[in-house]
Design a protein around this motif. Sequence first.
Motif, PDB file in Angstrom:
ATOM      1  N   TYR A 157      38.562  43.463  44.625  1.00 29.02           N
ATOM      2  CA  TYR A 157      39.238  42.878  43.427  1.00 29.02           C
ATOM      3  C   TYR A 157      38.591  43.547  42.259  1.00 29.02           C
ATOM      4  CZ  TYR A 157      42.552  39.878  40.664  1.00 29.02           C
ATOM      5  OH  TYR A 157      43.595  39.560  39.924  1.00 29.02           O
ATOM      6  N   GLU A 158      39.331  44.177  41.423  1.00 29.35           N
ATOM      7  CA  GLU A 158      39.197  44.576  40.306  1.00 29.35           C
ATOM      8  C   GLU A 158      39.600  44.079  39.048  1.00 29.35           C
ATOM      9  OE1 GLU A 158      39.161  49.082  38.164  1.00 29.35           O
ATOM     10  OE2 GLU A 158      40.169  48.831  39.925  1.00 29.35           O
ATOM     11  N   ILE A 192      43.842  45.318  33.835  1.00 23.56           N
ATOM     12  CA  ILE A 192      43.632  45.193  35.382  1.00 23.56           C
ATOM     13  C   ILE A 192      43.377  44.016  35.766  1.00 23.56           C
ATOM     14  CG2 ILE A 192      42.761  46.508  37.307  1.00 23.56           C
ATOM     15  CD1 ILE A 192      42.513  48.938  35.554  1.00 23.56           C
ATOM     16  N   GLU A 228      43.743  42.951  39.889  1.00 23.07           N
ATOM     17  CA  GLU A 228      44.395  43.415  41.059  1.00 23.07           C
ATOM     18  C   GLU A 228      43.412  43.321  42.229  1.00 23.07           C
ATOM     19  OE1 GLU A 228      45.848  47.211  40.420  1.00 23.07           O
ATOM     20  OE2 GLU A 228      43.981  48.323  40.889  1.00 23.07           O
ATOM     21  N   SER A 257      42.536  45.503  45.102  1.00 21.76           N
ATOM     22  CA  SER A 257      42.773  46.889  45.286  1.00 21.76           C
ATOM     23  C   SER A 257      42.668  47.241  46.736  1.00 21.76           C
ATOM     24  CB  SER A 257      41.694  47.553  44.499  1.00 21.76           C
ATOM     25  OG  SER A 257      40.355  47.049  44.882  1.00 21.76           O
ATOM     26  N   LYS A 258      41.749  46.708  47.726  1.00 15.99           N
ATOM     27  CA  LYS A 258      41.856  47.093  48.930  1.00 15.99           C
ATOM     28  C   LYS A 258      41.614  46.068  49.978  1.00 15.99           C
ATOM     29  CE  LYS A 258      39.865  51.780  47.968  1.00 15.99           C
ATOM     30  NZ  LYS A 258      38.845  52.906  48.258  1.00 15.99           N
TER      31      LYS A 258
END
Length: 293
Positions: free
Chosen positions: A159-160, A167, A169, A171-172
């Motif tokens: 999480y970023e 931002i 989000e 992310s992965k």
Amino acid sequence: MGLNLTDRIILAGDTKVSRNGETVGYCIKVIQFGDKERKNFVSCAFAGNKHFVKYLALEINKAIESGVLTTDINWLIKNIDSFFKKIVPLYEGEEKHKKALIIFGGVSTNPDLLKAFDNDAFTDIFGKEGGRVEDENLMFALQTNFKALPTREQKIFSYEISSPKGIFELSKIGGVYSFIYGGSTEIEPEIQKQVQRIFLDKRKIEEETKDVLNLLRSKYSDTIGGAINVGFIDSTGRLKFIGYELDRSGKEHPTNWSVQYKETITGISPTGEEVDLIAGFYDDMSDKSGLEL
């Protein structure tokens, strides 16, 4: 970095704390959080503004202990976004310092939910040349053509947060054989595969740890600072750190640190100085604005 294997997750991070690119201290960046009963756990690797990261870690710990957050990795994937969007605006520091990248690693609290086997990810890492496989869980999956592995579901995700850039989000998200990393250094895809391949060829934790340390230091010695903490998350969700002793008898080098795990987590510098890495995480080092992990 976070690495998801067939039966465990690895979280690792260096310990450097910097200000304007200069190393000013050391602290651990991989933290375990447990519920009130200390039965279920989730762990995080952090990068970003040190004081802001400390704030996030304390809020995550408080929320898990109170039941606002659970340790179930699948639940966190669905709900962590709303949690961060609620607590980040409450941070009292400057807006420009609301920056962090967090890698979560954990398990499902449902013991009947098995870990999915990703044959495409395995084939990509294993390569055409093949080789020896010592992972019993992997052998089980290959021989029985199962879509699942004989261990509880484990996932990693990142999480970023960058409030100045707007931002927030997730992310992965990574299943078996996934690799997630954060920080100031890019890790080339080929190096990622080399790290992943280590864990297909060897299944002894101490050997794996040394191989990861040696590979990362050989490729990124200019950006890695202090000791490297390596932790393994097993099927129960507990994080177990691995200590190691590096040879300091030769030429002194700033990356030549060792790690001991006793009452606390201690980094041992090239000159033999001992640093309490846990205390370093909670210490603001007299400047809560300009410190970076």
